[in-house]
Design a protein around this motif. Structure first.
Motif, PDB file in Angstrom:
ATOM      1  N   ASP A  29      29.245  33.146 -27.815  1.00 27.43           N
ATOM      2  CA  ASP A  29      28.182  32.724 -28.741  1.00 27.43           C
ATOM      3  C   ASP A  29      28.625  31.881 -29.943  1.00 27.43           C
ATOM      4  O   ASP A  29      28.214  30.735 -30.091  1.00 27.43           O
ATOM      5  CB  ASP A  29      27.437  33.954 -29.262  1.00 27.43           C
ATOM      6  N   SER A  30      29.420  32.462 -30.835  1.00 26.39           N
ATOM      7  CA  SER A  30      29.749  31.794 -32.105  1.00 26.39           C
ATOM      8  C   SER A  30      31.203  31.350 -32.182  1.00 26.39           C
ATOM      9  O   SER A  30      31.710  31.050 -33.272  1.00 26.39           O
ATOM     10  CB  SER A  30      29.433  32.734 -33.280  1.00 26.39           C
ATOM     11  N   ASP A  31      31.889  31.285 -31.051  1.00 26.86           N
ATOM     12  CA  ASP A  31      33.331  30.989 -31.052  1.00 26.86           C
ATOM     13  C   ASP A  31      33.642  29.556 -31.456  1.00 26.86           C
ATOM     14  O   ASP A  31      34.582  29.304 -32.215  1.00 26.86           O
ATOM     15  CB  ASP A  31      33.929  31.281 -29.675  1.00 26.86           C
ATOM     16  N   VAL A  32      32.884  28.603 -30.918  1.00 25.56           N
ATOM     17  CA  VAL A  32      33.149  27.190 -31.185  1.00 25.56           C
ATOM     18  C   VAL A  32      31.818  26.484 -31.421  1.00 25.56           C
ATOM     19  O   VAL A  32      30.741  27.023 -31.144  1.00 25.56           O
ATOM     20  CB  VAL A  32      33.911  26.514 -30.011  1.00 25.56           C
ATOM     21  N   GLU A  33      31.890  25.265 -31.923  1.00 25.58           N
ATOM     22  CA  GLU A  33      30.667  24.544 -32.297  1.00 25.58           C
ATOM     23  C   GLU A  33      29.689  24.356 -31.134  1.00 25.58           C
ATOM     24  O   GLU A  33      28.476  24.565 -31.304  1.00 25.58           O
ATOM     25  CB  GLU A  33      31.029  23.189 -32.905  1.00 25.58           C
ATOM     26  N   PRO A  34      30.137  23.972 -29.912  1.00 26.28           N
ATOM     27  CA  PRO A  34      29.175  23.808 -28.818  1.00 26.28           C
ATOM     28  C   PRO A  34      28.427  25.097 -28.464  1.00 26.28           C
ATOM     29  O   PRO A  34      27.236  25.048 -28.139  1.00 26.28           O
ATOM     30  CB  PRO A  34      30.052  23.328 -27.643  1.00 26.28           C
ATOM     31  N   THR A  35      29.115  26.260 -28.514  1.00 24.89           N
ATOM     32  CA  THR A  35      28.414  27.512 -28.209  1.00 24.89           C
ATOM     33  C   THR A  35      27.454  27.884 -29.339  1.00 24.89           C
ATOM     34  O   THR A  35      26.377  28.433 -29.083  1.00 24.89           O
ATOM     35  CB  THR A  35      29.402  28.660 -27.971  1.00 24.89           C
ATOM     36  N   ARG A  36      27.831  27.575 -30.581  1.00 23.37           N
ATOM     37  CA  ARG A  36      26.925  27.856 -31.700  1.00 23.37           C
ATOM     38  C   ARG A  36      25.666  26.998 -31.599  1.00 23.37           C
ATOM     39  O   ARG A  36      24.549  27.484 -31.826  1.00 23.37           O
ATOM     40  CB  ARG A  36      27.637  27.604 -33.032  1.00 23.37           C
ATOM     41  N   ASP A  37      25.849  25.725 -31.256  1.00 26.94           N
ATOM     42  CA  ASP A  37      24.689  24.836 -31.102  1.00 26.94           C
ATOM     43  C   ASP A  37      23.800  25.307 -29.957  1.00 26.94           C
ATOM     44  O   ASP A  37      22.561  25.306 -30.065  1.00 26.94           O
ATOM     45  CB  ASP A  37      25.154  23.401 -30.838  1.00 26.94           C
ATOM     46  N   TYR A  38      24.432  25.722 -28.845  1.00 24.03           N
ATOM     47  CA  TYR A  38      23.638  26.168 -27.699  1.00 24.03           C
ATOM     48  C   TYR A  38      22.901  27.468 -28.028  1.00 24.03           C
ATOM     49  O   TYR A  38      21.755  27.656 -27.631  1.00 24.03           O
ATOM     50  CB  TYR A  38      24.546  26.372 -26.480  1.00 24.03           C
ATOM     51  N   LEU A  39      23.564  28.359 -28.772  1.00 22.34           N
ATOM     52  CA  LEU A  39      22.932  29.632 -29.131  1.00 22.34           C
ATOM     53  C   LEU A  39      21.700  29.392 -30.001  1.00 22.34           C
ATOM     54  O   LEU A  39      20.673  30.080 -29.851  1.00 22.34           O
ATOM     55  CB  LEU A  39      23.940  30.519 -29.858  1.00 22.34           C
ATOM     56  N   THR A  40      21.777  28.415 -30.897  1.00 19.62           N
ATOM     57  CA  THR A  40      20.616  28.060 -31.716  1.00 19.62           C
ATOM     58  C   THR A  40      19.463  27.603 -30.843  1.00 19.62           C
ATOM     59  O   THR A  40      18.299  28.003 -31.044  1.00 19.62           O
ATOM     60  CB  THR A  40      20.989  26.949 -32.722  1.00 19.62           C
ATOM     61  N   TRP A  41      19.767  26.758 -29.862  1.00 18.95           N
ATOM     62  CA  TRP A  41      18.725  26.306 -28.928  1.00 18.95           C
ATOM     63  C   TRP A  41      18.170  27.487 -28.134  1.00 18.95           C
ATOM     64  O   TRP A  41      16.947  27.587 -27.930  1.00 18.95           O
ATOM     65  CB  TRP A  41      19.313  25.259 -27.969  1.00 18.95           C
ATOM     66  N   PHE A  42      19.027  28.377 -27.702  1.00 19.62           N
ATOM     67  CA  PHE A  42      18.607  29.514 -26.885  1.00 19.62           C
ATOM     68  C   PHE A  42      17.635  30.412 -27.660  1.00 19.62           C
ATOM     69  O   PHE A  42      16.608  30.845 -27.127  1.00 19.62           O
ATOM     70  CB  PHE A  42      19.841  30.314 -26.462  1.00 19.62           C
ATOM     71  N   HIS A  43      17.947  30.672 -28.930  1.00 22.48           N
ATOM     72  CA  HIS A  43      17.067  31.506 -29.749  1.00 22.48           C
ATOM     73  C   HIS A  43      15.739  30.802 -30.041  1.00 22.48           C
ATOM     74  O   HIS A  43      14.715  31.467 -30.261  1.00 22.48           O
ATOM     75  CB  HIS A  43      17.754  31.877 -31.066  1.00 22.48           C
ATOM     76  N   SER A  44      15.760  29.480 -30.025  1.00 19.75           N
ATOM     77  CA  SER A  44      14.534  28.723 -30.286  1.00 19.75           C
ATOM     78  C   SER A  44      13.667  28.573 -29.045  1.00 19.75           C
ATOM     79  O   SER A  44      12.525  28.087 -29.133  1.00 19.75           O
ATOM     80  CB  SER A  44      14.887  27.324 -30.828  1.00 19.75           C
ATOM     81  N   ASN A  45      14.202  28.960 -27.895  1.00 14.95           N
ATOM     82  CA  ASN A  45      13.471  28.841 -26.623  1.00 14.95           C
ATOM     83  C   ASN A  45      13.547  30.164 -25.869  1.00 14.95           C
ATOM     84  O   ASN A  45      14.227  30.269 -24.820  1.00 14.95           O
ATOM     85  CB  ASN A  45      14.056  27.711 -25.775  1.00 14.95           C
ATOM     86  N   PRO A  46      12.891  31.219 -26.365  1.00 10.81           N
ATOM     87  CA  PRO A  46      12.991  32.543 -25.729  1.00 10.81           C
ATOM     88  C   PRO A  46      12.442  32.593 -24.318  1.00 10.81           C
ATOM     89  O   PRO A  46      12.799  33.479 -23.540  1.00 10.81           O
ATOM     90  CB  PRO A  46      12.179  33.440 -26.666  1.00 10.81           C
ATOM     91  N   ASN A  47      11.628  31.613 -23.958  1.00 10.93           N
ATOM     92  CA  ASN A  47      11.048  31.615 -22.613  1.00 10.93           C
ATOM     93  C   ASN A  47      12.085  31.352 -21.529  1.00 10.93           C
ATOM     94  O   ASN A  47      11.885  31.734 -20.365  1.00 10.93           O
ATOM     95  CB  ASN A  47       9.962  30.549 -22.509  1.00 10.93           C
ATOM     96  N   VAL A  48      13.239  30.741 -21.875  1.00  6.64           N
ATOM     97  CA  VAL A  48      14.231  30.402 -20.852  1.00  6.64           C
ATOM     98  C   VAL A  48      14.870  31.656 -20.263  1.00  6.64           C
ATOM     99  O   VAL A  48      15.403  31.613 -19.154  1.00  6.64           O
ATOM    100  CB  VAL A  48      15.326  29.482 -21.419  1.00  6.64           C
ATOM    101  N   ALA A  49      14.836  32.777 -20.993  1.00  7.66           N
ATOM    102  CA  ALA A  49      15.480  34.001 -20.509  1.00  7.66           C
ATOM    103  C   ALA A  49      14.784  34.554 -19.283  1.00  7.66           C
ATOM    104  O   ALA A  49      15.382  35.293 -18.500  1.00  7.66           O
ATOM    105  CB  ALA A  49      15.505  35.053 -21.616  1.00  7.66           C
ATOM    106  N   ASN A  50      13.516  34.203 -19.073  1.00 11.23           N
ATOM    107  CA  ASN A  50      12.759  34.761 -17.950  1.00 11.23           C
ATOM    108  C   ASN A  50      12.368  33.702 -16.923  1.00 11.23           C
ATOM    109  O   ASN A  50      11.468  33.913 -16.113  1.00 11.23           O
ATOM    110  CB  ASN A  50      11.482  35.437 -18.484  1.00 11.23           C
TER     111      ASN A  50
END
Length: 538
Positions: free
Chosen positions: A308-329
């Motif tokens: 999740d927060s290890d490097v900049e690309p994972t931090r950026d992706y995690l932000t997108w993931f939290h902003s799009n909760p519908n992708v989890a399902n």
């Protein structure tokens, strides 16, 4: 002497005479000492000893047949962009991103130490230390540290499985000088990634070209949905370091991502240390391959894992993931676990492939015979089904760590099967036997001893009629290609699940949704019991 710079240089000291820069003999010091010296081998070739040299020394020249160390600091700092083929005396300055052993995939012979280096301009290049020089430099290598290197050789990069773009590799030569730098005035990037998506990996599949990086959100870990209660099976991972992930990038197709050996262990260590269940993963230098016709990504020795927060690309992706909760399902976890199909012939071909790994396949076959005359079951732990061991007075379970358990009979039966072209032996384990016969092994064993009270407990129970009655039946078997198959120790394939026969649909009247649901039955349960006991029969 600048105490902030440690210099480590190559040399063969088995038959050398040490002198200082003035040509006077000196005593050898430890690697942490401050003696400045060079080594003159008896063969007449100038080499530099691995004791600390003068800080800032960058050039080595010959003077009247002797090597001298120049205290003149080099201003010729070379960018990775300007590194060409052949010898170089100029200085390189870089951050060491990562390093790993390169071994022959068949003989496991050490080829050398490979490195990933980045300069202050953000250019990444591959480095290489030949095996004879690894012991000199390896103790001083630390990922993330800044180094200076002089006297190196630019060799041509390999054309298969490259991990950096330049077609030249920085190779350590006999007189290379590596110095740990304490200069913090220059800002070196920490890392650089090269990302590919599904389309690019599909085009590059099985071509043995460059290895690229992949980032996405995890849907499944070893067939288990990713949620806050996910716990890794420590015992299973200890016996077989293998992680199967189902990962999706944004709204793209779901991909299987296999992690092996040290990379799988790294995943487990970071997963446990994370605190909560990570959702985003980045894996570097993955190799796209097809297993059973499906596109998959597999780790290699150079791969690294980030969450999740290890490097900049994972931090950026995690932000997108939290902003799009519908992708989890977006994807049904049961559907994506559908196993690839294979004929018996394809199973035998797979185990002979270079780089083949442990995998599961669906194989439709007809039962030709049931092997008799040997035990068709084993006594396992009533909780985890692991094969029980006999203690002085009780049964014990190594996996559960208990010295007293209740033993339960579990299937371990060998059957002969065939399809249109080939024949093989399958071994039924645990619930797979129940799915085939409709009767539990413990039930069949108990009924036998009830009807034969005079028999001792160690008596070999004959193969029950319930198994004999399966001869002639055709089923779809989920089989595991195990490590024993890949090493040639075992020819039999382990059956982890027997699927219900599929109804024959009228031609031209197929229900697509029903077809997809058939794969949902191959869930995580079919694989849980496969590592409980591995067949040792040939």
């Amino acid at each position: 002497m600048n105490s902030n710079s440690n210099t480590f240089v190559s040399g063969d000291l088995t038959s050398t005479k040490l002198i200082n820069s003035a040509g006077d003999p000196v005593n050898r010091t430890s690697e942490t000492g401050d003696s400045s010296a060079v080594a003159i081998p008896k063969r007449g070739i100038t080499r530099v000893s691995p004791v600390n040299a003068v800080a800032g020394a960058a050039r080595y020249t010959k003077h009247h047949g002797k090597a001298v160390v120049s205290s003149e600091k080099s201003d010729a700092v070379l960018s990775f962009r300007d590194v060409g083929l052949g010898p170089h005396e100029a200085e390189l300055r870089f951050r060491l991103i990562h390093f790993w052993e390169a071994r022959n995939p068949l003989t496991k012979t050490l080829i050398g130490l490979e490195m990933l280096l980045i300069d202050e301009q953000g250019i990444v290049i591959q480095g290489f230390i030949p095996p004879a020089r690894i012991d000199t430099y390896l103790p001083h290598l630390k990922a993330g540290s800044i180094y200076r290197l002089t006297n190196f050789y630019g060799s041509k990069s390999k054309v298969v499985y490259r991990v950096a773009e330049p077609n030249v590799t920085v190779t350590f030569s006999w007189n290379s000088v590596l110095s740990a730098s304490a200069d913090s005035s220059v800002g070196f990037p920490e890392d650089r990634f090269r990302f590919y998506g599904y389309k690019e990996f599909d085009e590059a599949c099985d071509r043995k070209g460059d290895l690229y990086d992949y980032v996405g959100h995890m849907k499944l870990v070893n067939e288990h949905p990713v949620n806050d209660s996910l716990v890794l099976d420590e015992a299973e991972l200890a016996s077989s370091p293998r992680i199967l992930l189902h990962v999706q990038t944004h709204e793209g197709p779901l991909m299987k991502l296999y992690l092996w050996d040290k990379v799988a262990s790294e995943f487990c260590e970071k997963f446990r240390a994370h605190g909560n269940t990570p959702r985003v993963i980045l894996v570097t230098t993955v190799n796209p391959k097809r297993f059973g016709g499906a596109l998959s990504l597999t780790s290699v020795t150079s791969s690294r894992v980030f969450f999740d927060s290890d490097v900049e690309p994972t931090r950026d992706y995690l932000t997108w993931f939290h902003s799009n909760p519908n992708v989890a399902n977006m994807v049904d976890a049961k559907v994506v676990t559908k196993t690839e199909t294979a004929t018996i012939g394809e199973l035998f071909s797979y185990v002979k492939q270079e780089g083949a790994k442990v995998a599961w396949f669906e194989c439709t076959s007809t039962i030709d015979d049931v092997v008799q005359g040997t035990a068709w079951y084993y006594i396992g732990c009533g909780v985890c089904h692991t094969k029980a061991t006999k203690g002085p007075t009780t049964l014990m379970c190594k996996k559960c760590g208990k010295n007293e358990i209740v033993g339960v009979a579990q299937y371990l039966s060998k059957i002969s099967v065939y399809d249109k072209e080939d024949q093989a032996n399958f071994v039924l384990i645990g619930d797979a036997g129940f799915e085939l016969t409709g009767k539990k092994a413990s039930e069949l064993v108990e009924s036998y001893f009830e009807a034969n009270e005079s028999m001792e407990d160690d008596h070999i129970v004959p193969v029950p009629q319930a198994l004999i009655d399966t001869i002639g039946q055709t089923h779809k078997f989920v089989v595991k290609v195990s490590t024993h198959n890949l090493t040639g120790k075992v020819q039999s394939f382990t059956v982890t699940k027997v699927l219900r026969p599929e109804p024959i649909e009228p031609e031209g009247n197929l229900d697509e949704e029903a077809e997809d649901d058939k794969g949902a039955s191959a869930d995580a349960k079919m694989k849980k019991g496969s590592d409980v006991v591995e067949s040792t029969e040939g």
